[in-house]
Each structure stands twice: as C-alpha cells, then as structure tokens.
Enzyme design. Structure first.
Site, PDB file in Angstrom:
ATOM      1  N   THR A 715      47.930 -17.943 -25.728  1.00 30.29           N
ATOM      2  CA  THR A 715      47.035 -17.692 -26.849  1.00 30.29           C
ATOM      3  C   THR A 715      47.810 -17.785 -28.153  1.00 30.29           C
ATOM      4  O   THR A 715      49.042 -17.757 -28.162  1.00 30.29           O
ATOM      5  CB  THR A 715      46.416 -16.287 -26.761  1.00 30.29           C
ATOM      6  OG1 THR A 715      47.430 -15.301 -27.028  1.00 30.29           O
ATOM      7  CG2 THR A 715      45.803 -16.033 -25.396  1.00 30.29           C
ATOM      8  N   ASP A 716      47.083 -17.859 -29.253  1.00 29.86           N
ATOM      9  CA  ASP A 716      47.713 -17.623 -30.537  1.00 29.86           C
ATOM     10  C   ASP A 716      47.977 -16.123 -30.647  1.00 29.86           C
ATOM     11  O   ASP A 716      47.440 -15.318 -29.886  1.00 29.86           O
ATOM     12  CB  ASP A 716      46.815 -18.114 -31.675  1.00 29.86           C
ATOM     13  CG  ASP A 716      47.601 -18.498 -32.928  1.00 29.86           C
ATOM     14  OD1 ASP A 716      48.730 -17.992 -33.092  1.00 29.86           O
ATOM     15  OD2 ASP A 716      47.095 -19.289 -33.739  1.00 29.86           O
ATOM     16  N   TRP A 717      48.803 -15.740 -31.600  1.00 26.66           N
ATOM     17  CA  TRP A 717      49.305 -14.372 -31.678  1.00 26.66           C
ATOM     18  C   TRP A 717      48.176 -13.385 -31.983  1.00 26.66           C
ATOM     19  O   TRP A 717      47.496 -13.478 -32.997  1.00 26.66           O
ATOM     20  CB  TRP A 717      50.411 -14.301 -32.721  1.00 26.66           C
ATOM     21  CG  TRP A 717      51.777 -14.558 -32.178  1.00 26.66           C
ATOM     22  CD1 TRP A 717      52.891 -13.803 -32.397  1.00 26.66           C
ATOM     23  CD2 TRP A 717      52.215 -15.610 -31.301  1.00 26.66           C
ATOM     24  NE1 TRP A 717      53.978 -14.325 -31.719  1.00 26.66           N
ATOM     25  CE2 TRP A 717      53.590 -15.429 -31.034  1.00 26.66           C
ATOM     26  CE3 TRP A 717      51.566 -16.684 -30.699  1.00 26.66           C
ATOM     27  CZ2 TRP A 717      54.321 -16.276 -30.210  1.00 26.66           C
ATOM     28  CZ3 TRP A 717      52.293 -17.533 -29.868  1.00 26.66           C
ATOM     29  CH2 TRP A 717      53.650 -17.323 -29.636  1.00 26.66           C
ATOM     30  N   TRP A 718      47.941 -12.450 -31.056  1.00 24.86           N
ATOM     31  CA  TRP A 718      46.935 -11.382 -31.153  1.00 24.86           C
ATOM     32  C   TRP A 718      45.511 -11.925 -31.151  1.00 24.86           C
ATOM     33  O   TRP A 718      44.615 -11.364 -31.782  1.00 24.86           O
ATOM     34  CB  TRP A 718      47.183 -10.514 -32.397  1.00 24.86           C
ATOM     35  CG  TRP A 718      48.591 -10.059 -32.548  1.00 24.86           C
ATOM     36  CD1 TRP A 718      49.269  -9.170 -31.759  1.00 24.86           C
ATOM     37  CD2 TRP A 718      49.543 -10.491 -33.541  1.00 24.86           C
ATOM     38  NE1 TRP A 718      50.561  -9.022 -32.191  1.00 24.86           N
ATOM     39  CE2 TRP A 718      50.758  -9.807 -33.291  1.00 24.86           C
ATOM     40  CE3 TRP A 718      49.478 -11.360 -34.625  1.00 24.86           C
ATOM     41  CZ2 TRP A 718      51.896  -9.987 -34.074  1.00 24.86           C
ATOM     42  CZ3 TRP A 718      50.606 -11.541 -35.401  1.00 24.86           C
ATOM     43  CH2 TRP A 718      51.797 -10.868 -35.132  1.00 24.86           C
ATOM     44  N   MET A 772      49.723 -13.739 -26.211  1.00 23.02           N
ATOM     45  CA  MET A 772      50.728 -13.589 -27.251  1.00 23.02           C
ATOM     46  C   MET A 772      50.143 -12.769 -28.395  1.00 23.02           C
ATOM     47  O   MET A 772      49.161 -13.191 -28.985  1.00 23.02           O
ATOM     48  CB  MET A 772      51.183 -14.951 -27.751  1.00 23.02           C
ATOM     49  CG  MET A 772      51.915 -15.787 -26.717  1.00 23.02           C
ATOM     50  SD  MET A 772      53.450 -15.028 -26.227  1.00 23.02           S
ATOM     51  CE  MET A 772      54.330 -16.421 -25.528  1.00 23.02           C
TER      52      MET A 772
END
Length: 964
Positions: A715-718, A772
């Site tokens: 995933t992208d972060w958060w 992530m």
C-alpha cells in the site's frame, strides 16, 4: 561452500556525466527563430528572472526530497562557462532584490509556493542591459508536487502579470531573446505567440547537475534532442479532462481513452500549440521508412526499417516515432496511437543510421468491455485497414507507403480474451467517436457498468491452506538453497507471525538504513529468527530520500527523462542509482512513477513520464532493467489512476474498463512484462468506489492472473482500505457526485499514522501483501486504554472474515521477494560491497551505519553530550522513540568557550525538516539552555544537530513530552 563478498565500484564521475547527459538530452527546444541558438563563442548575455537564483532541481514531496551537498543552477553553470560573458550589473540587480525579498519556502508539508515573486523590471534597466549585452536569457521557474496540485491561476499554470511585463520589457530591449522554463510540467504557453521570443526551451527540473545540462545545450556542446511527452494546448480548458479535474471527492474520467493527443489529433487539432512528440534540433533530418515483411499477422508483429539521415550542418540525434491508425469500427478509435519509437546515435552531417522497429500486432488492438464486437472483455482488432505514420512528432508523421497499410483485416479478430474487472458501478456518459461519410465526430455514450460479483470471485478462487507445523527449524535460506519448499517454510509461521509479516515498519525503522521509508519482511524478532531479512525500501524516484541527513544523487525528474525518448540512457542512469542504493543498504526505491499526465494541473506530473501509456511503460521498463543490473529494484507506483493530489486520500476515480485497460493500466503492464517489475505500490484513493489498497481485481485478477506478476504489492503509506470488496455494487450505482462522506478517509489516515489500525484483512483478501506502514512491527493488537474491541487481522481470521491460506499466500509473496534482495545476502554473510571512486572534493558520501533509537519515557530522557566535541560543519545524529502525533520539548545545554562577541549557530532538524535555529553567544564558560518544541509524526524519529561554528562545549540534551 563460502560465497565470497561481491565487490562493485560506483564511479561518481561517470554517474555525474550520465545524469548531465540526461539533463541535456531531455531538454525540449520549442522555438529557435533566426538560429539564435546555439550561442556563439564569446557571447555577451544578460540573465533575467529571479528563478536564476532559485533553480528547482525537482518537484516537492517524497519524490523530490533528496539531500544534496550542492545543486548546480543555471546561473552558476553560466557563470562558470568560459565561452559566455554574463552582464554583472544585471546579476547584481537580482542579488540585491533577493536579499531584500528572500525566497518563500512554504510552511509545512505540501505548502511550498508554486513560484517565487518576480522582480519588477523597468524599461530603462532593460535598455541599458540591451546596450551592454547582445542576448537576453529569461528564466521562469515553477514547482508543484505531492499534496500540491497546480492551479489555473497566475504563479502556477499561468504566468503572473509581473512575469509577462518582464518578458515584454526584455523583448523590447533585445533583438535576441531566449526563454528557459525550469518547470516540472507544461505550463500555459500563449506568451510565446504574443511576445515571440526567438528561442523557448523546456529545461524541466534537471536534478543536482541540471544547470550544466542547460548550458551544454545553450552553447551547442549538446544538440537538443528532447521531444514533448505531452500535448501543449492553447488553453487549460482545451484539455478534455479539465472539466472533470476537480477538488471534490470524485473525478469522472469522462474523456475516457481520449487523453492528450488521442483527443486533439482526432477532433481538436486546431487547439494545439505544440503537438505530442515535438522538439527541434540545431540540425535537420530526413526519415524514410518501409515495412520489412509481407505477412505481419502470421508473425504477430509489424517490422519496420527507418533510415535517418542528418541533412544539416551540426551533429545531432533524432527520435523516430511510429503511430498507428485503426479503423473506427463500432468501438471508435483515436486518430493516432504511439506504437513504437527509437533514437539514433549521434549522427554527423551527412551520416545515416538505419533503425529497426518491431510493433506487436496487439499494439493496434482496442479493448471491448461490453461486447460491441461480439467479444466481451477482450482485446479486438476490428475489420478494416490499419495504417502506420512515421515521423518526428504526432502531427508531422507521414503515412507509411504500403499497398495494404500495416495490414488489412476482412473480419474482426479477437487478439486476447480477458476477464471483466474494475468496471465502474457509477453511471456516467463518456466520450466516443462516430464516423459518418469519412468524417469523425465527437459523441457521448453510456459507459458499461459492472456485472460481476467480486466477493463471489474471491471465494471461488481462495488458495489452499498449508497445514501449520510449528517451528521445524527451517530457515528461509533453506528455501533459497532449494533444500525445502517455500510452502513448508511458511507452514511453520503461527497466526501471529502471519499477521505481523504483512506489515511494514516505518518511517525511519531502526531495522534498516536510518532515515529511510520502511522495513518489511523480518519486522519482528520471531520472523528474523526464521531467517527472514528486514528489507529496506526508500522514497524515490528522483534519487534516495535519506532523512538521516546523508547525501544522495538527485536525478532529473521523470518528465525530463521521458523527453529523452532514450531507453538506453535511462537504463544506464538507473544502474548507477542501483549501485548507490546498494552502498546505502537500500533494497528497493519507491519508483518509477508511471501514472498518466491526464491533466497538466496534476502536481505530481514531474514524477511521472507522459500522457501516453506506451512511452511511460517503456521508460519505466528501462529504468527497472538498470536497477536490476545492480541487484536492487524499484516499486512501480501508484497503481492505478493516481492523477490528482488534491484530497487524494478521499478521491474516487470513476473510469471505464476500456480506459483503464488502454490508458491507465497499460504502462504498468509494459513494465511488468518487459521490465521484469517485481514490486508495485497501490494508491491512497479509490478506483470505481473501492480503495486500491483492497481492490482484488486490480492486484489479483489483472496483475497476477492476467499479467503473470509474481512479486509483492504494497500500500501507500497509511492508506485506507475498503472493508467490502463490492463496496459499490451495480445495484447501488449512482450518479457522479455521491459516495462516502467527506472526511471518513482522512479519519482513517490519522488513525493509521497514529498506529491505531490493526485490521488489514481487506488488503490481504485482495492479495495486496504489505501494509505500509505501522510504527512498531512487534505490535499487532491494541494495548492502550480506549482501544479495546478494535478489530485486528487476527480477529478477522478467527471470525471467518479471512482465511489462513490468504495470509500464507501474502507471506509467500513477501518471502519469495526477500530471498532475491541484497538484504538476504547481507543476512547470509555475502553482501555486495560498493566502493565509490572519483568523488568530488568536499562531497561527503559516507553513510550513517546505524542510529540508536532511545525511548522517551513519561519522565523524559536526558542524553549526556559531554563526550561530543563538534567542529564547524559537523552533524550529531540521535534517534528518539516517541509517541506519534505528540509534542515534545527539546532542551540543549551548552557553553561557548569563544570570546564575548562570538556567535555560534546550531540547527536542530527532524529528518530534513528544520525544527529550530539557535544562537549561542560567547560567554567565556557560561552555560546556556536553548529550547524548541518538536511535533513527532513517526515512532522512530531521526534528529540531527548541525553546528555552524566550532567553539561550543556540549553538556546535555533533554527531551520531555509536553502537556499538549
């Protein structure tokens, strides 16, 4: 058998030379009236524009945050150029202005200004400069980036009135005028027709040596060979996506497949100022092409031979571009589609080179998602004649002289059958083309909607479970050596282990290189005991973001690299980056970015390549091949349709199945099939109502089942996830503008950043392998008051919302990837060691080996600094383990042993972000305490003290949580 350490050498001089070549070859020359360029030897030049003192090496945000020791600006490169004499009076004028009007840097993430306020230029000053100098060069600068879209307003996409006045004033005072556009993206170009400068060049954002590339082109040491990767239309409103490029929570891709030149060359040729692929040279070329074989359908490809001859008087390079024209049929087609390109070597005047270009037949096909051709969810060639156009840009390409064109079909031909996937559930009308009496007209049609049950598809394709065995003593190295199966190794992992391995730890995890984006794989002690390495990934793609303060190489931006149209150069440049990554123990960089330039206002276009999916995919594949040569890899991002930054966490991109297949998925597919991509990152937002972080048909049906991808997805972060894989079912289809309440995804984001998201089951079900990121890899369940009852991945497994087999599937993907990394080699004791040679004097490339992160307890933490003796220009790093989203007070106690008038500056940084600037006055031994408030955003925070002068005796540093 002992495996020796592999030794590699990174030649910094060759690295710099390659980047400088890219920074020159990517420059696009749009005008060159009266052959004002190249500048003659000894030319006197007056340099205008405040951007001469504010060179943008890249855009903003994570994709451009590369720490460098020095950036060579356009002005510096011109000042160092012996063949050019700069007007010192004009330079001093701008120096004084900037002293009085310091550059605005913005306050906080995503707050950088698009440009700097231009200096008003009076006519008399310009006239005097015109009497003293023969040529005027004007620099216009723009930036944008992550969380910061451009806007159709002055100072961003449009020029300001002050800039326009400056251009008019300079034009009136000089007979020779050059304009340099230091931008990450195309901007409004109407000024070129109004003011008529003799030469205009897009010099883009060329990284840390960008100024050198600009001067190489201005002087003629390098003949410009860059070509536009986007169409430049007359007005922003002319782009077909502009009406649906918004600020709300839903963007409807009503233009469908008619992005950029696909629209303009079909129905709006008169709206174009500079066509796709356009770019001038200091010389001229003749291109002649022919089809090599007579039965392309039997060979499944059309093979061309193009002879390029330099017919001018200067050495240069040319790009041969090949476009296809398909019959309109019942599906409707763009007038032109780029299907091939090649670039010549440097050709001397009169010299020729023959290029071989092979075009797969599938490149001519269109995707039929609804069965208009009697084939549903299939790539189809409709009956009729297919032609090829060859030339130096889309507008000037000429038809290939052939009796039957590229080929002719007497009936429809289904090239490839796919499954229905990712179709929208939201009703909307899309652009289409209709042909009447040989004329093509723009019409609108209903967009085909989703007909399948995604949840049913997931359950029908659940993987088989490996019966858990407990710890049998198997290590991941046993799998690598072939002494056990991966399935048997993963069968040892407990449910808690499986819930832990799907999470990356960051940012700034102490398990990997300090200041990098994340660690994944061996994020718990138990996982590391099984021999699973902690793999390091770092922000990119314009170089490594090292928040510990270490220096790295800053590359030209993505748009500029694509404008080279040079696969070999991109591959070579990224092989150097790969060696630099190995040196810094970074296993994968977050890039290339292969999203489409759907609209010029997207702030992140600088990271991406083009409005064309084929070109974007080819550039990404070349860069990945370069990284792979050095034993590292890139993480393709953002998968997919990440084409707006404003409210990106909430954004729902509503796109037809055909547009996804032909435009927005295509560059990823090319990078997977041709570039061997083994890692991808999904987006923050949604595609057709479902978050891409949990979009099964994206990450499993298409990516793995259709493309054969066997790597990892993160995933992208958060990022947020959709709990229901059919969150917008066809029966609930609505008109554009409705959807999830605004702010819900932002709430999810904040909880994730705080480390309060524990249930990743929607992601796992989609076979998106890695979340992530979390602040603590060891913590898989709530432990704080007020979090009781929060869902977890384990509770999803126990409650039947997730199967153990799905967790094991992700674990195997992660382990399979980890086995190929340098992290695995380091763990096994045979790493690759990189030595850097030919480093410039004063450049510090020594990497921080490790940072110890010390917990800050409730009563505070005090560090004894009496053994630290800082000298001028030195840094002191320390790591803090803190609570995210919390205020802390930092107190530095020190004394100056210098004289009473001494002033010793000390700067405090969190990663690369300034926190405080302190000044210790001379006190002949008197202690002083300086205080700052620091707001933590990550659990493991790399802090840095920078000392501007010697003569300070450090005592202690205290960190205390405040009452806020």
């Amino acid at each position: 058998m002992d495996i020796p350490t592999r030794l590699q050498t990174l030649d910094w001089e060759r690295y710099t030379k390659c980047a400088r070549q890219a920074a020159a070859d990517g420059i696009v020359l749009l005008r060159n009236e009266k052959a004002v360029l190249p500048l003659p030897e000894g030319e006197t030049v007056a340099l205008f524009g405040v951007s001469q003192l504010c060179y943008y090496k890249s855009g903003t945000g994570s994709g451009g945050m590369v720490n460098v020791s020095h950036v060579v600006s356009i002005r510096e490169a011109l000042e160092d150029e012996p063949s050019i004499r700069l007007n010192r009076s004009v330079l001093h004028l701008y120096d004084r202005y900037v002293d009085e009007h310091p550059f605005a840097a913005g306050e906080g993430w995503g707050k950088d200004p698009w440009s700097q306020a231009e200096m008003p230029l009076d006519k008399e000053t310009a006239k005097q400069a015109g009497r003293d100098s023969r040529t005027a060069i004007v620099v216009i600068g723009r930036t944008a980036g992550e969380d910061r879209d451009n806007k159709a307003e002055p100072g961003s996409f449009l020029l300001t009135e002050t800039e326009l006045d400056m251009l008019r004033t300079v034009r009136g005072a000089f007979s020779r005028m050059v304009v340099l556009l230091n931008t990450g993206n195309v901007i409004d170009m109407r000024f070129a027709d109004e003011i008529k400068p003799d030469a205009v060049l897009y010099v883009w954002q060329g990284g840390m040596v960008g100024g050198l590339g600009v001067v190489d082109v201005l002087t003629g040491r390098v003949n410009p060979s860059g070509h536009l990767t986007d169409t430049i239309a007359e007005r922003i409103e002319d782009y077909p996506s502009s009406g649906n490029f918004g600020t709300g929570v839903r963007d409807v891709y009503q233009e469908d497949i008619y992005v950029g030149y696909r629209f303009f060359e079909t129905v709006a040729r008169d709206k174009v100022l500079y066509p796709f692929g356009y770019g001038l040279s200091y010389t001229t070329f003749r291109i002649s092409a022919r089809k090599k074989q007579s039965e392309p359908l039997a060979r499944l490809s059309v093979d061309l031979e193009a002879e390029v001859t330099n017919t001018g008087h200067a050495a240069g390079r040319e790009v041969v571009q090949v476009y296809a024209q398909a019959p309109q049929g019942v599906l409707g087609k763009p007038a032109r589609v780029l299907v091939g390109f090649e670039k010549t070597r440097l050709l001397m005047p009169g010299e020729s080179q023959t290029l071989q270009i092979q075009i797969p037949v599938r490149s001519f096909a269109s995707f039929d998602e609804s069965g208009k051709t009697a084939e549903i969810s299939a790539w189809v060639l409709e009956e009729g004649r297919y032609d090829l156009y060859v030339g130096e840009n889309v507008r000037d390409a000429v038809i290939l002289d052939s009796e039957d064109g590229a080929f002719t079909l007497s009936e429809d031909w289904m090239v490839l059958q796919e499954e229905e996937a990712l179709a929208p559930a939201c009703r909307f009308d899309r652009m289409a083309m209709s042909e009447e009496n040989g004329e093509v007209h723009l019409v609108y049609e209903e967009t085909p909607l989703r007909t399948i049950d995604v949840e049913k598809r997931i359950y029908e394709n659940l993987p088989g479970e490996a019966a858990q065995t407990g710890d049998r003593g198997l290590k991941l190295s046993d799998v690598e050596k072939g002494s056990c199966r991966l399935e048997d190794f993963v069968a040892q992992l407990s449910d808690e282990d499986l819930c832990a391995i799907i999470r990356g730890e960051g940012m700034g995890s102490p398990l990997v290189t300090p200041g990098t984006a994340a660690a994944f794989g061996g994020v718990t002690k138990r996982l590391r005991d099984f021999g699973i390495p902690a793999v390091c990934c770092d922000d990119g793609p314009s170089g490594m973001r090292l928040d510990c303060g270490d220096h790295a190489f800053s590359l030209p931006n993505g748009t500029m690299l694509a404008c080279t149209f040079d696969r070999e150069l991109n591959e070579q440049l990224f092989s150097f980056l790969g060696l630099e990554m190995v040196k810094n123990r970074v296993d994968c960089i977050l890039g290339p970015g292969v999203n489409i330039h759907r609209n010029p206002l997207n702030g992140r276009n600088f990271e991406y390549f083009s409005e064309d999916p084929y070109l974007a995919g080819e550039m990404a594949a070349a860069q990945l091949r370069g990284l792979h040569q050095s034993g590292v890899t890139g993480v393709l991002k953002h998968f997919c349709a990440n084409n707006r930054e404003t409210r990106r966490h909430e954004l729902d991109s509503v796109v037809s199945g055909r547009a996804l297949r032909e435009i927005y998925l295509r560059p990823f597919e090319i990078a997977v099939r041709e570039g061997g991509a083994d890692a991808l990152m999904t987006t923050y937002g949604k595609v057709n109502g479902i978050h891409t972080a949990s979009l099964y048909d994206l990450t499993t049906t298409i990516l793995r089942n259709e493309w054969g991808f066997d790597g990892i997805v993160m995933t992208d972060w958060w990022a947020a996830m959709s709990e229901d894989p059919s969150e917008l079912a066809p029966s609930e289809a609505s008109e554009p503008g409705t959807g999830e309440a605004e702010g819900e995804d932002v709430r999810r984001l904040k909880r994730s950043i705080e480390g309060k998201t524990y249930d990743f089951s929607p992601m796992v079900r989609a076979q998106n392998d890695l979340y992530m990121v979390v602040p603590d890899g060891e913590k898989t369940a709530p432990s704080e008051d007020g979090e009781a009852g929060e869902p977890t991945t384990l509770s999803a497994l126990q409650g039947g919302r997730l199967t153990r087999a799905e967790l094991q599937r992700c674990a195997m993907n992660i382990c399979r990837f980890a086995m190929k990394t340098e992290a695995m080699k380091r763990l096994l004791g045979h790493p690759t060691e990189v030595t850097v040679e030919n480093v410039p004097e004063g450049e510090d490339l020594s990497a921080v080996e490790s940072v110890t992160f010390q917990p800050v307890p409730q009563e505070g933490l005090e560090l004894d600094l009496s053994s630290v003796h800082p000298q001028r220009g030195e840094d002191y790093l320390f790591g803090l383990q803190v609570t995210p989203n919390t205020h802390y007070r930092i107190e530095l106690k020190a004394e100056s042993v210098s004289g009473v008038l001494a002033q010793i500056p000390v700067s405090l940084f969190f990663t690369t972000i300034p926190v405080a600037e302190w000044m210790f006055g001379g006190g002949e031994g008197k202690e002083a305490v300086k205080t700052a408030i620091f707001f933590s955003t990550t659990r493991n925070s790399v802090m840095r003290l920078h000392f501007g002068q010697s003569g300070l005796v450090l005592k202690s540093l205290r960190v205390q949580r405040t009452g806020d």
